[in-house]
Write an enzyme that holds these catalytic residues in place. Structure first.
Site, PDB file in Angstrom:
ATOM      1  N   ASN A   1      -6.143  -2.588   2.353  1.00 33.82           N
ATOM      2  CA  ASN A   1      -6.120  -4.037   2.475  1.00 33.82           C
ATOM      3  C   ASN A   1      -7.548  -4.545   2.585  1.00 33.82           C
ATOM      4  OD1 ASN A   1      -3.321  -4.292   2.467  1.00 33.82           O
ATOM      5  ND2 ASN A   1      -3.154  -4.267   4.687  1.00 33.82           N
TER       6      ASN A   1
ATOM      7  N   ARG B   1       0.832  -1.210   0.000  1.00 30.41           N
ATOM      8  CA  ARG B   1       0.000   0.000   0.000  1.00 30.41           C
ATOM      9  C   ARG B   1       0.862   1.254   0.000  1.00 30.41           C
ATOM     10  NH1 ARG B   1      -3.573  -0.060   4.958  1.00 30.41           N
ATOM     11  NH2 ARG B   1      -1.675  -0.946   5.795  1.00 30.41           N
TER      12      ARG B   1
END
EC number: 3.6.1.7
Length: 94
Positions: free
Chosen positions: A40, A22
């Site tokens: 996520n 990320r």
């Protein structure tokens, strides 16, 4: 050349959690001046929503498929549609 703004909605699977995916995706999105989010998912995948120029959306899709993306990307399911303009910046959602 077109000024069309597009929206990328992607689900990335593989080893993409716990490896900085990320963070590096947000960094790449910032580099490309994309706006949106990355998060996520409970199933171990990562969800990406990014809006920007057609060229920049294409660039991040290519980056996701490349070996430069962190972790081990096994698959990228994505759709491209018209942008909604709902984002002011790019954010990592915890």
């Amino acid at each position: 050349m077109t000024d069309e703004t597009l929206r990328l909605t992607a689900r990335i699977t593989g080893v993409v959690q716990g490896v900085g995916f990320r963070y590096w995706t947000a960094r790449k999105a910032d580099e490309l001046l994309l706006k949106g989010t990355v998060r996520n998912s409970a199933d171990g995948s990562v969800e990406l929503v990014a809006e920007g120029s057609a060229a920049d959306v294409d660039s991040i899709v290519k980056w996701l498929h490349s070996s430069r993306a962190p972790g081990r990307v096994e698959n990228v399911d994505f759709q491209v549609s018209d942008a909604t303009g709902e984002f002011d910046d790019f954010r990592i959602i915890d």
